[in-house]
Design a protein around this motif. Sequence first.
Motif, PDB file in Angstrom:
ATOM      1  N   LEU A  51      10.973  86.917  25.146  1.00 25.37           N
ATOM      2  CA  LEU A  51       9.850  87.249  25.714  1.00 25.37           C
ATOM      3  C   LEU A  51       8.821  85.716  26.830  1.00 25.37           C
ATOM      4  O   LEU A  51       9.013  85.138  25.434  1.00 25.37           O
ATOM      5  N   MET A  52       9.104  85.938  27.785  1.00 24.93           N
ATOM      6  CA  MET A  52       8.112  84.397  28.092  1.00 24.93           C
ATOM      7  C   MET A  52       7.208  83.923  29.287  1.00 24.93           C
ATOM      8  O   MET A  52       6.637  85.591  29.180  1.00 24.93           O
ATOM      9  N   ASP A  53       6.315  83.367  28.133  1.00 29.49           N
ATOM     10  CA  ASP A  53       5.456  83.257  28.566  1.00 29.49           C
ATOM     11  C   ASP A  53       4.652  83.451  30.585  1.00 29.49           C
ATOM     12  O   ASP A  53       5.400  82.474  30.754  1.00 29.49           O
ATOM     13  N   TYR A  54       4.371  84.207  30.569  1.00 27.86           N
ATOM     14  CA  TYR A  54       4.105  84.653  32.855  1.00 27.86           C
ATOM     15  C   TYR A  54       3.460  83.696  33.091  1.00 27.86           C
ATOM     16  O   TYR A  54       4.071  83.119  34.193  1.00 27.86           O
ATOM     17  N   ASP A  55       2.619  83.046  33.053  1.00 27.50           N
ATOM     18  CA  ASP A  55       1.800  81.472  33.309  1.00 27.50           C
ATOM     19  C   ASP A  55       2.451  80.865  33.835  1.00 27.50           C
ATOM     20  O   ASP A  55       2.776  79.922  34.511  1.00 27.50           O
ATOM     21  N   GLU A  56       3.340  80.656  32.348  1.00 26.43           N
ATOM     22  CA  GLU A  56       4.406  79.455  32.072  1.00 26.43           C
ATOM     23  C   GLU A  56       5.234  79.268  33.245  1.00 26.43           C
ATOM     24  O   GLU A  56       5.623  78.521  34.134  1.00 26.43           O
ATOM     25  N   LEU A  57       6.199  80.900  33.523  1.00 31.04           N
ATOM     26  CA  LEU A  57       6.934  81.470  34.991  1.00 31.04           C
ATOM     27  C   LEU A  57       6.005  81.265  36.189  1.00 31.04           C
ATOM     28  O   LEU A  57       6.753  80.167  37.131  1.00 31.04           O
ATOM     29  N   LEU A  58       4.985  81.467  36.023  1.00 31.33           N
ATOM     30  CA  LEU A  58       4.105  81.097  37.681  1.00 31.33           C
ATOM     31  C   LEU A  58       4.491  80.259  38.459  1.00 31.33           C
ATOM     32  O   LEU A  58       4.194  79.533  39.317  1.00 31.33           O
ATOM     33  N   LYS A 105       6.156  88.913  41.754  1.00 29.93           N
ATOM     34  CA  LYS A 105       5.270  89.815  40.790  1.00 29.93           C
ATOM     35  C   LYS A 105       6.361  90.377  38.888  1.00 29.93           C
ATOM     36  O   LYS A 105       6.942  89.711  39.374  1.00 29.93           O
ATOM     37  N   ARG A 106       4.772  90.847  38.823  1.00 27.36           N
ATOM     38  CA  ARG A 106       5.643  91.251  36.423  1.00 27.36           C
ATOM     39  C   ARG A 106       5.865  92.457  36.355  1.00 27.36           C
ATOM     40  O   ARG A 106       5.354  93.133  36.864  1.00 27.36           O
ATOM     41  N   ILE A 107       6.957  93.120  36.035  1.00 27.49           N
ATOM     42  CA  ILE A 107       7.592  94.286  35.707  1.00 27.49           C
ATOM     43  C   ILE A 107       7.613  94.294  33.904  1.00 27.49           C
ATOM     44  O   ILE A 107       8.070  93.511  34.001  1.00 27.49           O
ATOM     45  N   VAL A 108       6.899  95.432  33.578  1.00 28.48           N
ATOM     46  CA  VAL A 108       7.176  95.676  32.346  1.00 28.48           C
ATOM     47  C   VAL A 108       8.221  96.564  32.342  1.00 28.48           C
ATOM     48  O   VAL A 108       7.536  97.888  32.812  1.00 28.48           O
ATOM     49  N   ASP A 131       9.207  91.473  55.190  1.00 30.48           N
ATOM     50  CA  ASP A 131       8.866  90.999  56.266  1.00 30.48           C
ATOM     51  C   ASP A 131       9.526  89.863  57.391  1.00 30.48           C
ATOM     52  O   ASP A 131       8.894  88.800  56.557  1.00 30.48           O
ATOM     53  N   LEU A 132      10.304  89.716  58.424  1.00 31.14           N
ATOM     54  CA  LEU A 132      10.311  88.522  59.206  1.00 31.14           C
ATOM     55  C   LEU A 132       9.420  87.922  59.715  1.00 31.14           C
ATOM     56  O   LEU A 132       9.580  86.770  59.909  1.00 31.14           O
ATOM     57  N   ALA A 133       8.126  88.682  59.233  1.00 34.55           N
ATOM     58  CA  ALA A 133       6.954  87.157  59.944  1.00 34.55           C
ATOM     59  C   ALA A 133       6.387  87.073  58.715  1.00 34.55           C
ATOM     60  O   ALA A 133       5.685  86.229  59.088  1.00 34.55           O
ATOM     61  N   MET A 134       6.989  86.928  57.352  1.00 30.72           N
ATOM     62  CA  MET A 134       6.391  86.403  56.984  1.00 30.72           C
ATOM     63  C   MET A 134       7.756  85.174  55.567  1.00 30.72           C
ATOM     64  O   MET A 134       8.790  85.565  55.811  1.00 30.72           O
ATOM     65  N   PRO A 135       6.925  84.411  54.671  1.00 30.75           N
ATOM     66  CA  PRO A 135       8.247  83.547  53.937  1.00 30.75           C
ATOM     67  C   PRO A 135       9.471  84.303  53.287  1.00 30.75           C
ATOM     68  O   PRO A 135       9.360  85.697  52.886  1.00 30.75           O
ATOM     69  N   LEU A 136      10.806  83.955  53.648  1.00 27.02           N
ATOM     70  CA  LEU A 136      11.762  85.578  53.482  1.00 27.02           C
ATOM     71  C   LEU A 136      12.159  84.811  51.500  1.00 27.02           C
ATOM     72  O   LEU A 136      13.499  84.962  51.571  1.00 27.02           O
ATOM     73  N   TRP A 137      11.077  85.395  50.476  1.00 28.57           N
ATOM     74  CA  TRP A 137      11.612  85.436  49.199  1.00 28.57           C
ATOM     75  C   TRP A 137      10.766  85.735  48.683  1.00 28.57           C
ATOM     76  O   TRP A 137       9.765  85.968  48.763  1.00 28.57           O
ATOM     77  N   ARG A 138      10.780  86.226  47.762  1.00 26.25           N
ATOM     78  CA  ARG A 138      10.735  86.447  46.438  1.00 26.25           C
ATOM     79  C   ARG A 138      11.054  87.103  44.798  1.00 26.25           C
ATOM     80  O   ARG A 138      12.301  86.325  44.443  1.00 26.25           O
ATOM     81  N   VAL A 139      10.031  87.309  43.586  1.00 27.16           N
ATOM     82  CA  VAL A 139      10.547  86.365  42.292  1.00 27.16           C
ATOM     83  C   VAL A 139      10.144  88.318  41.713  1.00 27.16           C
ATOM     84  O   VAL A 139       8.691  88.170  41.860  1.00 27.16           O
ATOM     85  N   ALA A 140      11.084  88.443  40.961  1.00 30.59           N
ATOM     86  CA  ALA A 140      10.594  89.579  40.158  1.00 30.59           C
ATOM     87  C   ALA A 140      10.228  88.880  38.290  1.00 30.59           C
ATOM     88  O   ALA A 140      11.881  89.073  38.203  1.00 30.59           O
ATOM     89  N   VAL A 141       9.535  88.891  38.154  1.00 32.30           N
ATOM     90  CA  VAL A 141       9.402  88.756  36.195  1.00 32.30           C
ATOM     91  C   VAL A 141       9.623  89.708  35.396  1.00 32.30           C
ATOM     92  O   VAL A 141       8.319  90.487  35.503  1.00 32.30           O
ATOM     93  N   THR A 149      12.498  92.823  23.621  1.00 30.75           N
ATOM     94  CA  THR A 149      13.052  91.812  23.000  1.00 30.75           C
ATOM     95  C   THR A 149      13.543  90.064  23.984  1.00 30.75           C
ATOM     96  O   THR A 149      13.002  88.748  24.091  1.00 30.75           O
ATOM     97  N   LYS A 150      13.107  90.772  25.621  1.00 30.64           N
ATOM     98  CA  LYS A 150      13.928  89.290  26.795  1.00 30.64           C
ATOM     99  C   LYS A 150      13.307  89.273  28.019  1.00 30.64           C
ATOM    100  O   LYS A 150      12.835  90.580  28.517  1.00 30.64           O
ATOM    101  N   THR A 151      13.098  88.271  28.689  1.00 28.96           N
ATOM    102  CA  THR A 151      12.716  88.440  29.883  1.00 28.96           C
ATOM    103  C   THR A 151      14.074  87.539  30.280  1.00 28.96           C
ATOM    104  O   THR A 151      14.467  87.105  30.677  1.00 28.96           O
ATOM    105  N   ALA A 152      13.698  88.762  32.405  1.00 30.62           N
ATOM    106  CA  ALA A 152      14.719  88.353  32.800  1.00 30.62           C
ATOM    107  C   ALA A 152      14.075  88.199  34.076  1.00 30.62           C
ATOM    108  O   ALA A 152      13.654  88.824  34.881  1.00 30.62           O
ATOM    109  N   VAL A 153      13.720  87.061  35.013  1.00 29.79           N
ATOM    110  CA  VAL A 153      13.612  86.349  36.304  1.00 29.79           C
ATOM    111  C   VAL A 153      14.347  87.162  37.403  1.00 29.79           C
ATOM    112  O   VAL A 153      15.938  86.847  37.833  1.00 29.79           O
ATOM    113  N   VAL A 154      14.084  87.993  38.607  1.00 28.13           N
ATOM    114  CA  VAL A 154      14.993  88.159  39.789  1.00 28.13           C
ATOM    115  C   VAL A 154      14.371  87.092  40.822  1.00 28.13           C
ATOM    116  O   VAL A 154      13.582  87.439  41.678  1.00 28.13           O
TER     117      VAL A 154
END
Length: 532
Positions: A51-58, A105-108, A131-141, A149-154
């Motif tokens: 499990l990773m520290d969310y603040d460090e990942l962010l 965003k974070r998903i548990v 949304d094509l008017a916004m930067p075209l990327w996202r991350v789900a932790v 027991t584990k973290t995955a980043v999408v």
Amino acid sequence: MNLVMEGMLKADNAADLSKHGYLTAVDNVFLRAEDDVVTVNVSAIYFFNRLMDYDELLQTIRDFVEVSGYCNRKLVWRNGAPDHRFLTRARWVPADDIDMSYHVKRIVMPSPGSKSQFQTIVAAEHYRPFDLAMPLWRVAVVDGFENGTKTAVVMSAHHLMGDGQAFVRRLIEFVASRDPKFAGNQEAIDALQYHAGRVETDTAKATPPGTPPSTELLSPEEKAKFETYMNEFKEKRAKMTWFDKFLERTLFVLATIFALFVLLFKVIDLFLVSSHNMFSRPHRSTKRQVGWSMAAKLDQVKTIKNALNCTVNDVLMACVAAAIERTVASKKCKVDRKLWMLIPTSLRLPTDRSIANKVSVYMLPVATGMGSNSIGRVREVNKSMKMLKSSPEPFVTVGVMSLGFLRPYLLPEWLVQWGKKKFHVLLTNIPGPSKEMQWAGEPIESMVAFPPQSHANGLAVALYTYKGQVSVSVCMAEDDYSLPSDRDTHPNDTLFAPGTAQAIADEFDIVFKDLLQQASSLSSRDESKKDR
């Protein structure tokens, strides 16, 4: 972060943005490929062993955004909003303020954090429209994978932002920029990525003539050879007479005309002759599913490659084709005579590190009905790919695309949709990092990539190599049997049932293990003959 590397990345980013400007014709292909069901997104999962520290990942994600180049730009349209007018165009501009709460965003996950639960999350993230008017990327932790027991980043991005090679290179360079041992050492950084198509054994053959430029960064020795070749080429060009140039251009025109005729016959076969029963139906489910496997090892693939005198790509493509055919047959569905694959190929020069789409495609028909003859299937794929790689097909194809998609909406919608449906599967092979990468100070245990589908009922398959492990992922439609439209329209259709994507990935493992056994036996017999 190393200041030298950070400066290099930012300089590359500024150059990329200024050169990119308006969407290119290839970009427009990805824009038009999207519709109300299919999104043209690319995604990747990074698995961690704890499990990773969310603040460090962010914070690491924030640092990556700052230097990545493709995360801090957005599209603007002539009238301020996306439209479908005949000559409309869009261009890239810097995005001044990046709202991390919007993009990350974070998903548990609830207990037990199973693979099937996680696949539902990945499918939702991969296919969610941008949304094509916004930067075209996202991350789900995603926390809580594998019994909490584990973290995955999408990570997901729209294909408009760049091709797979662009994303992989930026990841490698970013990770290297935070490691002191790579400070200013571009040669060491180049060695961190696998080199697709480059032979790493003494028995390998040279690249066939006409092969598009390698999509990977070269080793120092190969860079020197490439630069020497380019210098010699320029000197020869300078010494050519007017007649030499006339003859060269004439031969080029004749070769192009011949290639166009060959491509025309292939298009006639694809669009008018070949049957398209697999993954083809009027109904389009709005639900999607994904599956993946990470059982294959690169060393094992090379064992097969050496035994059959082919390439790594030939082995993997043949296994994918067999897995799809067997799964379709197991669902009691009709199998077409040919499995038509749409295979992206890079047109980058070896030293091209830009964030952009510089790709074309091969159209590869793979014969079905070979049963358990896995070696025969590999050899058929090898034969077909040799012909394709020695032809100018990808350059002719990108030329045709450049005319048809000079503006996003030159071609009518019905023609675009009709063309997309003729392919059974989009198959891409992405050479990832050859060494272990770290993110937020923690090793990335494994990686899986996901490409877009060519159409709503087609398959999308990605092969991704990371530190000696080959992952195969499958994306496809999933019928939602709780909906009357899915339940009543095709009551006996199980091809799109939940779990089919994972079934294809699992079948790939079975096919691969069987092929490995056959190739090993063949090698043993050849060794026995040599000893006699």
